[in-house]
Design a protein around this motif. Structure first.
Motif, PDB file in Angstrom:
ATOM      1  N   GLN A  94       0.089  18.392  12.159  1.00  0.00           N
ATOM      2  CA  GLN A  94      -1.125  18.121  12.923  1.00  0.00           C
ATOM      3  C   GLN A  94      -0.889  17.204  14.129  1.00  0.00           C
ATOM      4  O   GLN A  94      -1.815  16.934  14.890  1.00  0.00           O
ATOM      5  CB  GLN A  94      -2.183  17.500  12.002  1.00  0.00           C
ATOM      6  CG  GLN A  94      -2.629  18.449  10.891  1.00  0.00           C
ATOM      7  CD  GLN A  94      -3.724  17.852  10.030  1.00  0.00           C
ATOM      8  OE1 GLN A  94      -4.708  17.330  10.530  1.00  0.00           O
ATOM      9  NE2 GLN A  94      -3.546  17.901   8.724  1.00  0.00           N
ATOM     10  N   ALA A  95       0.349  16.733  14.287  1.00  0.00           N
ATOM     11  CA  ALA A  95       0.648  15.842  15.414  1.00  0.00           C
ATOM     12  C   ALA A  95       0.514  16.596  16.732  1.00  0.00           C
ATOM     13  O   ALA A  95       0.980  17.731  16.870  1.00  0.00           O
ATOM     14  CB  ALA A  95       2.053  15.278  15.277  1.00  0.00           C
ATOM     15  N   GLU A  96      -0.101  15.953  17.720  1.00  0.00           N
ATOM     16  CA  GLU A  96      -0.295  16.570  19.024  1.00  0.00           C
ATOM     17  C   GLU A  96       0.497  15.872  20.123  1.00  0.00           C
ATOM     18  O   GLU A  96       0.761  16.480  21.175  1.00  0.00           O
ATOM     19  CB  GLU A  96      -1.780  16.553  19.394  1.00  0.00           C
ATOM     20  CG  GLU A  96      -2.647  17.375  18.448  1.00  0.00           C
ATOM     21  CD  GLU A  96      -4.104  17.353  18.851  1.00  0.00           C
ATOM     22  OE1 GLU A  96      -4.445  16.573  19.785  1.00  0.00           O
ATOM     23  OE2 GLU A  96      -4.903  18.096  18.258  1.00  0.00           O
ATOM     24  N   HIS A  97       0.883  14.616  19.917  1.00  0.00           N
ATOM     25  CA  HIS A  97       1.541  13.859  20.976  1.00  0.00           C
ATOM     26  C   HIS A  97       2.924  13.337  20.583  1.00  0.00           C
ATOM     27  O   HIS A  97       3.879  13.524  21.332  1.00  0.00           O
ATOM     28  CB  HIS A  97       0.650  12.694  21.415  1.00  0.00           C
ATOM     29  CG  HIS A  97      -0.726  13.109  21.806  1.00  0.00           C
ATOM     30  ND1 HIS A  97      -0.980  13.898  22.904  1.00  0.00           N
ATOM     31  CD2 HIS A  97      -1.938  12.871  21.229  1.00  0.00           C
ATOM     32  CE1 HIS A  97      -2.283  14.127  22.996  1.00  0.00           C
ATOM     33  NE2 HIS A  97      -2.880  13.509  21.990  1.00  0.00           N
ATOM     34  N   ARG A  98       3.027  12.682  19.433  1.00  0.00           N
ATOM     35  CA  ARG A  98       4.318  12.122  19.061  1.00  0.00           C
ATOM     36  C   ARG A  98       4.478  12.051  17.564  1.00  0.00           C
ATOM     37  O   ARG A  98       3.508  12.008  16.799  1.00  0.00           O
ATOM     38  CB  ARG A  98       4.500  10.728  19.644  1.00  0.00           C
ATOM     39  CG  ARG A  98       3.644   9.664  18.972  1.00  0.00           C
ATOM     40  CD  ARG A  98       3.992   8.284  19.473  1.00  0.00           C
ATOM     41  NE  ARG A  98       3.288   7.260  18.713  1.00  0.00           N
ATOM     42  CZ  ARG A  98       3.875   6.259  18.084  1.00  0.00           C
ATOM     43  NH1 ARG A  98       5.195   6.159  18.096  1.00  0.00           N
ATOM     44  NH2 ARG A  98       3.171   5.356  17.439  1.00  0.00           N
ATOM     45  N   ILE A  99       5.749  12.044  17.144  1.00  0.00           N
ATOM     46  CA  ILE A  99       6.117  11.963  15.733  1.00  0.00           C
ATOM     47  C   ILE A  99       7.277  10.999  15.589  1.00  0.00           C
ATOM     48  O   ILE A  99       8.213  11.011  16.400  1.00  0.00           O
ATOM     49  CB  ILE A  99       6.532  13.345  15.178  1.00  0.00           C
ATOM     50  CG1 ILE A  99       5.309  14.245  14.965  1.00  0.00           C
ATOM     51  CG2 ILE A  99       7.327  13.203  13.880  1.00  0.00           C
ATOM     52  CD1 ILE A  99       5.674  15.671  14.618  1.00  0.00           C
ATOM     53  N   VAL A 100       7.220  10.181  14.550  1.00  0.00           N
ATOM     54  CA  VAL A 100       8.373   9.393  14.138  1.00  0.00           C
ATOM     55  C   VAL A 100       8.609   9.721  12.671  1.00  0.00           C
ATOM     56  O   VAL A 100       7.693   9.597  11.851  1.00  0.00           O
ATOM     57  CB  VAL A 100       8.142   7.877  14.304  1.00  0.00           C
ATOM     58  CG1 VAL A 100       9.339   7.102  13.754  1.00  0.00           C
ATOM     59  CG2 VAL A 100       7.913   7.528  15.763  1.00  0.00           C
ATOM     60  N   PHE A 101       9.812  10.170  12.362  1.00  0.00           N
ATOM     61  CA  PHE A 101      10.173  10.463  10.981  1.00  0.00           C
ATOM     62  C   PHE A 101      11.429   9.690  10.641  1.00  0.00           C
ATOM     63  O   PHE A 101      12.435   9.765  11.355  1.00  0.00           O
ATOM     64  CB  PHE A 101      10.430  11.960  10.786  1.00  0.00           C
ATOM     65  CG  PHE A 101      10.889  12.305   9.392  1.00  0.00           C
ATOM     66  CD1 PHE A 101       9.976  12.455   8.370  1.00  0.00           C
ATOM     67  CD2 PHE A 101      12.246  12.450   9.108  1.00  0.00           C
ATOM     68  CE1 PHE A 101      10.395  12.754   7.079  1.00  0.00           C
ATOM     69  CE2 PHE A 101      12.677  12.749   7.825  1.00  0.00           C
ATOM     70  CZ  PHE A 101      11.752  12.896   6.802  1.00  0.00           C
ATOM     71  N   GLY A 102      11.372   8.911   9.540  1.00  0.00           N
ATOM     72  CA  GLY A 102      12.535   8.126   9.156  1.00  0.00           C
ATOM     73  C   GLY A 102      12.843   8.242   7.680  1.00  0.00           C
ATOM     74  O   GLY A 102      11.932   8.296   6.848  1.00  0.00           O
ATOM     75  N   THR A 103      14.117   8.306   7.341  1.00  0.00           N
ATOM     76  CA  THR A 103      14.548   8.290   5.952  1.00  0.00           C
ATOM     77  C   THR A 103      16.031   7.941   5.892  1.00  0.00           C
ATOM     78  O   THR A 103      16.775   8.195   6.837  1.00  0.00           O
ATOM     79  CB  THR A 103      14.310   9.643   5.253  1.00  0.00           C
ATOM     80  OG1 THR A 103      14.664   9.524   3.865  1.00  0.00           O
ATOM     81  CG2 THR A 103      15.151  10.746   5.872  1.00  0.00           C
ATOM     82  N   ARG A 104      16.435   7.378   4.777  1.00  0.00           N
ATOM     83  CA  ARG A 104      17.849   7.088   4.573  1.00  0.00           C
ATOM     84  C   ARG A 104      18.514   8.145   3.702  1.00  0.00           C
ATOM     85  O   ARG A 104      19.713   8.124   3.491  1.00  0.00           O
ATOM     86  CB  ARG A 104      18.013   5.719   3.891  1.00  0.00           C
ATOM     87  CG  ARG A 104      17.426   5.654   2.501  1.00  0.00           C
ATOM     88  CD  ARG A 104      17.468   4.256   1.901  1.00  0.00           C
ATOM     89  NE  ARG A 104      16.890   4.270   0.574  1.00  0.00           N
ATOM     90  CZ  ARG A 104      17.547   4.576  -0.545  1.00  0.00           C
ATOM     91  NH1 ARG A 104      18.832   4.880  -0.467  1.00  0.00           N
ATOM     92  NH2 ARG A 104      16.946   4.606  -1.709  1.00  0.00           N
ATOM     93  N   LEU A 105      17.712   9.079   3.195  1.00  0.00           N
ATOM     94  CA  LEU A 105      18.212  10.051   2.224  1.00  0.00           C
ATOM     95  C   LEU A 105      18.171  11.471   2.781  1.00  0.00           C
ATOM     96  O   LEU A 105      17.090  11.998   3.075  1.00  0.00           O
ATOM     97  CB  LEU A 105      17.364   9.991   0.941  1.00  0.00           C
ATOM     98  CG  LEU A 105      17.356   8.629   0.233  1.00  0.00           C
ATOM     99  CD1 LEU A 105      16.328   8.619  -0.878  1.00  0.00           C
ATOM    100  CD2 LEU A 105      18.744   8.301  -0.303  1.00  0.00           C
TER     101      LEU A 105
END
Length: 251
Positions: free
Chosen positions: A135-146
Motif C-alpha cells: 500500500q506504500a505510495e511514496h517510500r518504503i524502509v525494510f530492515g532485517t538481520r535475518l
C-alpha cells in the motif's frame, strides 16, 4: 428421537426455525399431511402449541393449511422448502450486513482511535508486512538481520513497489540480505549505523510512507510477534522517533 433427527432439528434452528417449528415441519413430512392431533401424537410438541407453530410455518411459506374440520396441514416439498429458507437466509444476511456497513461508515465524532495491533506467527507477520508494503505510495524502509525473513513475497513486493516509482530502502548488516537486492532496480541498500549492536531477538521493521509501521521480534511459542499500526498518529510519531534515533535499522 434419533440422533439424526436431533441433528436435523439443530440444523433447522441454525437456519432460523424454532425447535417446535422444526419438529412440526419434520413430522408433517413424515405424515405427508395431518391435523394438530396427528402431529402431537408423533412429537413432543403439545397439541395446543401445534396451531401457533403451524401458523408461523405457514407465514414462512413452509406449509399449507386446509380449512377443514379439523384443520389439516400439508408441508411444501423439500425442494420448495430448501429454496424458501435459502432466500430468507440471504435476505436476512443482506439486511444484517447492510446495517453493519452503515454503522462502520458512521463518523465517531472528533475522537481519533489509535489502532495498534498485534500479530503472532511468522506467516501472519509476513502477510501483514506484504499488505503494508503493497500500500506504500511514496517510500518504503525494510530492515532485517535475518535472510529467512526476506521471504519471496516480501522480495517480490519490494521489487514491484520500486518499479512503480516508490522509494525503497533495504537496511541490513548482513551481506546475505543485501545481496538479495543487489540486482533489483530502484532498491537502495543501506547498512545500519555503526553504533548499533547485534540484537538476537530483533526480527524485521517495515515502514511505509509516513504513517504505517510494523516491528517484530523473534522468539516465544509463536516464533515471531509483531506490532503494527497504519494510518494513525501513533504510527507517524513512532516513525519519527525511530528515524531520529537511527533505530530504523536492524543489525
Amino acid at each position: 428421537m434419533s440422533g439424526d433427527e436431533t441433528a436435523a432439528i439443530d440444523a433447522f434452528e441454525q437456519l432460523g426455525l424454532t425447535s417446535y417449528e422444526a419438529k412440526v415441519f419434520i413430522a408433517l413430512h413424515r405424515l405427508s399431511a395431518g391435523t394438530a392431533r396427528d402431529v402431537a401424537d408423533i412429537t413432543d410438541v403439545p397439541r395446543s402449541q401445534v396451531y401457533s407453530v403451524a401458523e408461523s410455518l405457514e407465514d414462512r411459506g413452509l406449509l399449507e393449511v386446509q380449512q377443514s374440520n379439523p384443520i389439516r396441514y400439508r408441508p411444501v416439498s423439500v425442494e420448495e422448502a430448501r429454496e424458501t429458507l435459502r432466500s430468507q437466509f440471504e435476505r436476512e444476511q443482506e439486511r444484517a450486513f447492510e446495517y453493519v456497513e452503515a454503522v462502520e461508515s458512521e463518523p465517531e465524532g472528533e475522537e481519533t482511535q489509535e489502532n495498534i495491533w498485534t500479530v503472532r506467527g511468522r506467516d501472519r507477520v509476513d502477510d501483514r508486512s506484504v499488505d503494508i508494503l503493497s500500500q506504500a505510495e511514496h517510500r518504503i524502509v525494510f530492515g532485517t538481520r535475518l535472510p529467512e525473513l526476506v521471504t519471496p513475497s516480501i522480495e517480490r513486493t519490494l521489487a514491484e513497489r520500486a518499479a512503480a516509482g516508490v522509494s525503497v530502502s533495504v537496511v541490513s548488516g548482513r551481506d546475505a540480505v543485501r545481496e538479495q537486492f543487489a540486482a533489483v532496480d530502484g532498491v537502495t541498500i543501506e547498512r545500519p549505523p555503526a553504533h548499533r549492536t547485534d540484537d538476537q531477538r530483533s526480527g524485521r521493521i517495515v515502514i511505509a510512507d509516513d504513517d504505517s509501521i510494523l516491528l517484530s521480534v523473534r522468539g516465544g511459542e509463536d516464533g515471531e510477534t509483531a506490532i503494527w499500526s497504519s494510518g494513525s498518529l501513533f504510527a507517524s510519531v513512532l516513525i519519527q522517533l525511530i528515524e531520529a534515533s537511527d533505530e530504523m535499522a536492524v543489525e
